[in-house]
Design an enzyme around this catalytic site. Structure first.
Site, mmCIF file in Angstrom:
data_model
loop_
_atom_site.group_PDB
_atom_site.id
_atom_site.type_symbol
_atom_site.label_atom_id
_atom_site.label_comp_id
_atom_site.label_asym_id
_atom_site.label_seq_id
_atom_site.Cartn_x
_atom_site.Cartn_y
_atom_site.Cartn_z
ATOM 1 N N LYS A 51 0.834 -1.204 0.000
ATOM 2 C CA LYS A 51 0.000 0.000 0.000
ATOM 3 C C LYS A 51 0.869 1.255 0.000
ATOM 4 C CE LYS A 51 -0.353 0.138 5.056
ATOM 5 N NZ LYS A 51 -1.265 0.165 6.221
ATOM 6 N N ARG A 149 -10.990 -0.357 15.225
ATOM 7 C CA ARG A 149 -10.861 0.363 13.961
ATOM 8 C C ARG A 149 -11.843 -0.313 13.013
ATOM 9 N NH1 ARG A 149 -5.039 1.248 11.106
ATOM 10 N NH2 ARG A 149 -5.375 -0.936 10.575
ATOM 11 N N HIS A 181 -6.458 -7.004 12.921
ATOM 12 C CA HIS A 181 -5.255 -6.203 13.151
ATOM 13 C C HIS A 181 -4.895 -6.216 14.630
ATOM 14 C CE1 HIS A 181 -5.320 -4.264 9.144
ATOM 15 N NE2 HIS A 181 -4.109 -3.822 9.450
ATOM 16 N N ARG A 237 1.511 -11.014 7.300
ATOM 17 C CA ARG A 237 1.163 -9.871 6.456
ATOM 18 C C ARG A 237 2.119 -8.703 6.723
ATOM 19 N NH1 ARG A 237 -4.021 -9.367 8.522
ATOM 20 N NH2 ARG A 237 -3.359 -7.488 9.633
ATOM 21 N N TYR A 283 14.370 30.784 8.013
ATOM 22 C CA TYR A 283 13.176 31.515 8.431
ATOM 23 C C TYR A 283 13.096 31.664 9.950
ATOM 24 C CZ TYR A 283 11.032 31.145 3.781
ATOM 25 O OH TYR A 283 10.747 31.260 2.439
ATOM 26 N N CYS A 330 12.864 24.431 5.163
ATOM 27 C CA CYS A 330 11.981 25.208 4.292
ATOM 28 C C CYS A 330 11.230 24.264 3.347
ATOM 29 C CB CYS A 330 12.798 26.213 3.489
ATOM 30 S SG CYS A 330 13.920 27.226 4.487
ATOM 31 N N MET A 331 10.394 24.815 2.493
ATOM 32 C CA MET A 331 9.600 23.976 1.605
ATOM 33 C C MET A 331 10.471 23.162 0.656
ATOM 34 S SD MET A 331 6.530 24.971 -1.053
ATOM 35 C CE MET A 331 5.470 25.630 0.223
ATOM 36 N N ASP A 332 11.544 23.760 0.124
ATOM 37 C CA ASP A 332 12.341 23.110 -0.906
ATOM 38 C C ASP A 332 13.805 22.912 -0.523
ATOM 39 O OD1 ASP A 332 10.126 23.445 -2.922
ATOM 40 O OD2 ASP A 332 10.607 25.545 -2.552
#
Length: 393
Positions: A51, A149, A181, A237, A283, A330-332
């Site tokens: 998955k 769940r 589970h 599993r 930042y 930072c983002m990048d």
């Protein structure tokens, strides 16, 4: 003559020594991990969980490597993943377990995808899908044994079992599996383990008394596969262990086989510069330099899956040295303080890997970010190119 940038011929444009960002996937490690888990399991079958795009390693390459390593079945959370496997030509049994009301079960049944039933309403939808497909649905009934769940609660289980038996008698389903589970399999000795296994065995007996004869009872995830042999039943599993991560705490791993992490996240330094003492970094200036130093910019950030919460704590490897993230991620990109070491633009930087050469691991980044290695791996974004090594055979 064909010219390119700035009028220069192609031969004059140097290729970068290292990719700006890359996730290197060792398919042989995946195959070897599956073979190791298959040897540990007391059950006859092993379902590799692929998955979340194979835990961000790549759905189809992981599936192929797992089957080469001895997996007998594949598991996906959602049907889109199962359909993608079929579209890629994977013919091995595929089980998909998470679907909402209104799902097109007929399409899944036509493609020989095994389905989970959590309750009688869902089973009724699956039966209607089988009628539309003109062929029986292959079903695993899920018992909620104490995680609260998905799955039928103990009070609802007899009703689900009876409905499944009627549908089987009508030729509309084949119940091949009973499953559940474990909530605390990564905590050896936790009292819930014995309690859940007892409820699971009771659920299996109720199903048998109702006339069902499933051949696959399965509840063991990676942790239970490694540490709880009494949970192996007919099939294990494993998910995260396939990718080389042992979820059992280190102090409980004595005698366990070694798993090899399959992903290395790397990049290249894009810039270095000297910065004087007193400089605020990144930042918010959350860190201020105490002395003059060299700062290096790493071109991966939280848009690539690098945890912002690892600001100031995560470490990377450049050359033979380890360096800490300095200031905010930072983002990048993010910044590391390399002191007076001879680090230059273009140098390879490793965020995490197997740890063979002293580089940080996914476990290290999980500790730095205050999370688990599952999240470290599955957060790696699609914009990070995957490069595959080994054949997985």
């Amino acid at each position: 003559m064909t010219e390119t940038l700035a009028g220069r011929p192609p031969a004059e444009i140097a290729s970068p020594p290292h990719p700006q960002r890359v996730a290197i996937i060792d398919l042989d490690a995946i195959s070897e991990n599956v073979a190791t888990l298959r040897a540990v399991a007391r059950s006859g079958e092993l379902m590799t969980v692929v998955k979340a795009d194979g835990y961000a390693h790549g759905l189809v390459p992981v599936a192929q490597a797992a089957l080469a390593g001895g997996a007998t079945r594949l598991g996906t959370a959602v049907l889109e993943e199962a359909f993608a496997l079929r579209d890629a030509g994977v013919t091995a049994p595929v089980f998909s377990w998470l679907a909402s009301p209104g799902t097109d079960y007929a399409a899944a049944i036509r493609q020989d995808i095994e389905l989970a039933a959590y309750g009688t309403d869902q089973l009724a939808e699956i039966v209607r899908g089988a009628e539309a497909a003109g062929t029986p649905a292959v079903v695993h009934l899920k018992a909620d044994t104490g995680m609260w769940r998905g799955g039928a609660a103990p009070t609802d289980w007899p009703e689900l079992v009876a409905a499944a038996r009627r549908a089987e008698t009508d030729g509309l389903v084949r119940v091949v599996g009973l499953w559940s589970h474990l909530a605390c399999a990564d905590e050896p000795g936790h009292p819930s383990l014995t309690a859940q296994l007892s409820v699971f065995e009771e659920a299996a007996e109720i199903a048998r008394a109702a006339g069902l004869r499933p051949t696959l009872r399965h509840i063991a995830n990676s942790a239970a596969t490694l540490a709880l042999p009494e949970s192996h039943f007919d099939m294990v599993r494993p998910g995260i262990a396939t990718y080389g991560i042992n979820p059992i705490p280190v102090e409980h791993r004595a005698g366990m086989p070694r798993l090899r992490p399959a992903m290395t996240l790397a990049g290249a330094i894009v810039q270095t510069k000297r910065a004087p003492a007193g400089s605020g970094v990144s930042y918010g200036h959350t860190e201020v330099l105490q002395q003059e130093t060299t700062l290096a910019v790493v071109p991966l950030g939280y848009a690539d899956g690098v945890f912002r919460s690892a600001s100031g704590t995560g470490q990377v490897q450049v050359g033979g040295g380890r360096y800490r993230v300095t200031g905010r991620v930072c983002m990048d990109q993010f910044i590391i303080d390399v002191g007076d070491d001879p680090v230059t633009a273009g140098d390879r930087v490793i965020l995490f890997g197997p740890g063979d050469d002293g580089e940080p691991t996914a476990d290290d980044w999980a500790d730095a970010a205050g999370t688990i290695p599952y999240e470290v791996l599955t957060r790696i974004a699609a914009r990070v190119p995957r490069v595959y090594r080994g054949s997985g055979t």
